[in-house]
Design a protein around this motif. Structure first.
Motif, short mmCIF file in Angstrom:
data_model
loop_
_atom_site.label_atom_id
_atom_site.label_comp_id
_atom_site.label_asym_id
_atom_site.label_seq_id
_atom_site.Cartn_x
_atom_site.Cartn_y
_atom_site.Cartn_z
N LEU A 98 0.77 -1.13 0.05
CA LEU A 98 0.19 0.14 0.00
C LEU A 98 0.79 1.14 0.18
O LEU A 98 0.51 2.21 -0.71
CB LEU A 98 -1.01 0.09 1.09
CG LEU A 98 -1.98 -1.05 1.10
CD1 LEU A 98 -2.99 -1.01 2.37
CD2 LEU A 98 -2.80 -1.09 -0.06
N GLU A 165 -8.06 3.72 -1.61
CA GLU A 165 -7.25 4.85 -0.61
C GLU A 165 -6.88 6.03 -1.86
O GLU A 165 -6.81 7.09 -1.24
CB GLU A 165 -5.93 4.18 -0.18
CG GLU A 165 -6.39 3.56 1.05
CD GLU A 165 -4.94 2.98 1.95
OE1 GLU A 165 -3.87 3.48 1.41
OE2 GLU A 165 -4.99 2.21 2.85
N PRO A 172 -8.56 7.07 5.39
CA PRO A 172 -7.12 6.65 5.38
C PRO A 172 -6.48 6.54 6.73
O PRO A 172 -5.57 5.66 6.99
CB PRO A 172 -6.26 8.18 4.85
CG PRO A 172 -7.14 9.12 4.96
CD PRO A 172 -8.65 8.51 5.25
N ARG A 175 -6.19 2.38 7.94
CA ARG A 175 -5.50 1.39 7.11
C ARG A 175 -5.11 0.13 8.12
O ARG A 175 -5.14 -1.04 7.60
CB ARG A 175 -4.16 2.20 6.41
CG ARG A 175 -3.45 1.16 5.66
CD ARG A 175 -2.24 1.66 5.22
NE ARG A 175 -2.42 2.31 3.92
CZ ARG A 175 -1.23 2.88 3.34
NH1 ARG A 175 0.03 2.98 3.85
NH2 ARG A 175 -1.53 3.83 2.30
#
Length: 197
Positions: A98, A165, A172, A175
């Motif tokens: 990510l 995202e 956010p 996560r």
């Protein structure tokens, strides 16, 4: 060094310059700004020179994507090797994935969303793509029997989270909780398989 070797080296250097400049333009302005004409102007090569290296823009995007797969493979390996706890290694790999997608949006787009000739999960799949998948497979392997299916599902979950995202469609600040949920699901699936098998 012979003439053929010098020519080969010069060709490889030109090709790398095209890839590097395409990536820089995409990072600054987006992929729509990357055209053969624009690249020729930026690099000061003629358009025929660019076409002698790459058939079209899609081929340049594919070359950038291959570089991206080398980079994400290294990032995933570093993240996974940072822990002896297998569940933590899985979590670290997910966070690294990510983070990579967030830090390199143009590169990530070349790898996963733009049209290219790259093929996934086929015999002719480029080695760089296979290497990235192999790292994902390695981190899920301790928790499952059908490694390929679980690795593909893990990858799909990470890609979906990355896309959501990046587009601002999910919060956010949670996560870590989402990744923990994905990791728990993979770890639990292995326990269920072991209990049945």
């Amino acid at each position: 060094m012979g003439i053929a070797e010098r020519k080969g080296r010069a060709r490889a250097e030109r090709e790398q310059k095209i890839i590097t400049v395409a990536r820089l333009i995409a990072e600054r302005e987006g992929w729509d700004a990357v055209t053969i004409r624009r690249l020729a102007e930026e690099i000061e090569y003629s358009q025929p020179v660019l076409y002698s290296h790459f058939e079209n823009r899609d081929a340049i995007v594919a070359a950038v994507a291959v570089e991206g797969f080398k980079e994400i493979t290294a990032a995933l390996q570093d993240a996974a090797s940072g822990s002896t706890d297998r569940a933590k290694a899985l979590e670290n790999a997910a966070m690294a994935y990510l983070s990579f997608a967030r830090k390199h949006p143009a590169l990530y787009d070349a790898m996963f969303t733009l049209q290219t000739s790259l093929r996934f999960a086929e015999p002719e799949t480029e080695l760089e793509l296979k290497a990235a998948f192999k790292v994902l497979a390695a981190v899920v392997a301790p928790f499952c029997v059908n490694v390929a299916v679980v690795a593909e599902t893990f990858w799909a979950a990470l890609h979906g989270l990355a896309a959501l995202e990046r587009s601002g469609r999910i919060r956010p600040n949670v996560r870590s909780e989402r990744i923990a949920l994905v990791v728990r699901a993979i770890v639990a699936s292995g326990k269920c398989t072991s209990a049945r098998g």
